[in-house]
Scaffold this active site. Structure first.
Site, PDB file in Angstrom:
ATOM      1  N   HIS A 181      15.179  34.996  -0.615  1.00 15.07           N
ATOM      2  CA  HIS A 181      15.118  33.702   0.060  1.00 15.07           C
ATOM      3  C   HIS A 181      16.392  32.925  -0.239  1.00 15.07           C
ATOM      4  CE1 HIS A 181      13.572  32.285  -3.878  1.00 15.07           C
ATOM      5  NE2 HIS A 181      13.804  31.049  -3.467  1.00 15.07           N
ATOM      6  N   TYR A 196      25.864  33.797  -6.380  1.00 11.30           N
ATOM      7  CA  TYR A 196      25.652  33.448  -4.973  1.00 11.30           C
ATOM      8  C   TYR A 196      25.196  31.999  -4.830  1.00 11.30           C
ATOM      9  CZ  TYR A 196      25.530  38.503  -5.203  1.00 11.30           C
ATOM     10  OH  TYR A 196      25.821  39.810  -5.483  1.00 11.30           O
ATOM     11  N   HIS A 210      18.130  28.683  -0.213  1.00 13.78           N
ATOM     12  CA  HIS A 210      17.997  27.239  -0.075  1.00 13.78           C
ATOM     13  C   HIS A 210      19.376  26.691   0.254  1.00 13.78           C
ATOM     14  CE1 HIS A 210      14.037  27.260  -2.003  1.00 13.78           C
ATOM     15  NE2 HIS A 210      14.556  27.964  -2.997  1.00 13.78           N
TER      16      HIS A 210
END
Length: 176
Positions: free
Chosen positions: A60, A148, A62
């Site tokens: 996932h 990342y 954000h």
């Protein structure tokens, strides 16, 4: 089908969460980080936006975006990013009959979470949340160790200290 209501504010700043269809034992995003970066760059070139902060986790992500002053269409951007990323990967995921019928891949969840940033405090809280997320998920012990993340740019810009937020600091280990 439910008609979702999303805030559409031209030039708005938004927090987003996007997740892969399969959240367990899945590292499709980090394993294919170059393809994901390519999809972002391609969409930004045709549908500009600013990435204020971002973290890519195995399954996932954000981020906080700011859209151009006369534009509120984040939906098309996410659709293009998700499809652009998916097209770069060889088909290997399981697909439900519903997805097959719609000619969809089984990489992403269909929808995403969005939140309009309301003020400076809300902005700062979401930026911190983004950068803390790899520690929260047990991927690293210190925010600086996750590659990342826009955290590293924030350090370069003197917004955060390099040693900001570690798991030991969070739990008070080694502090007086």
């Amino acid at each position: 089908m439910t008609n979702y209501r999303r805030a559409q504010i031209k030039g708005g700043t938004y927090f987003f969460t996007l997740a892969c269809a399969t959240r367990t034992n899945n590292s499709v995003l980090t394993d294919n980080i170059s393809a994901l970066r390519h999809a972002f760059r391609k969409v930004k070139s045709t549908h500009p936006f600013t990435i204020d902060a971002i973290v890519i986790l195995p399954e996932h992500l954000h981020c906080v975006w700011t859209l151009p002053p006369n534009d509120a269409d984040f939906g098309i951007r996410w659709s293009l990013i998700k499809s652009g990323f998916s097209r770069q990967l060889a088909p290997s995921e399981k697909c439900s009959q519903s997805r097959q019928k719609r000619k969809e891949r089984g990489i992403w969840q269909r929808r995403f979470w969005e939140h309009v940033i309301r003020d400076d405090e809300d902005y700062a809280r979401h930026i911190d949340y983004i950068h803390w997320n790899p520690v929260k998920h047990g991927l690293v012990k210190q925010v600086k160790d996750w590659p990342y993340s826009s955290f590293h740019q924030y350090v370069k810009n003197n917004v955060y200290r390099q040693d900001w937020a570690s798991i030991d600091e969070f739990y008070g280990i080694g502090t007086e």
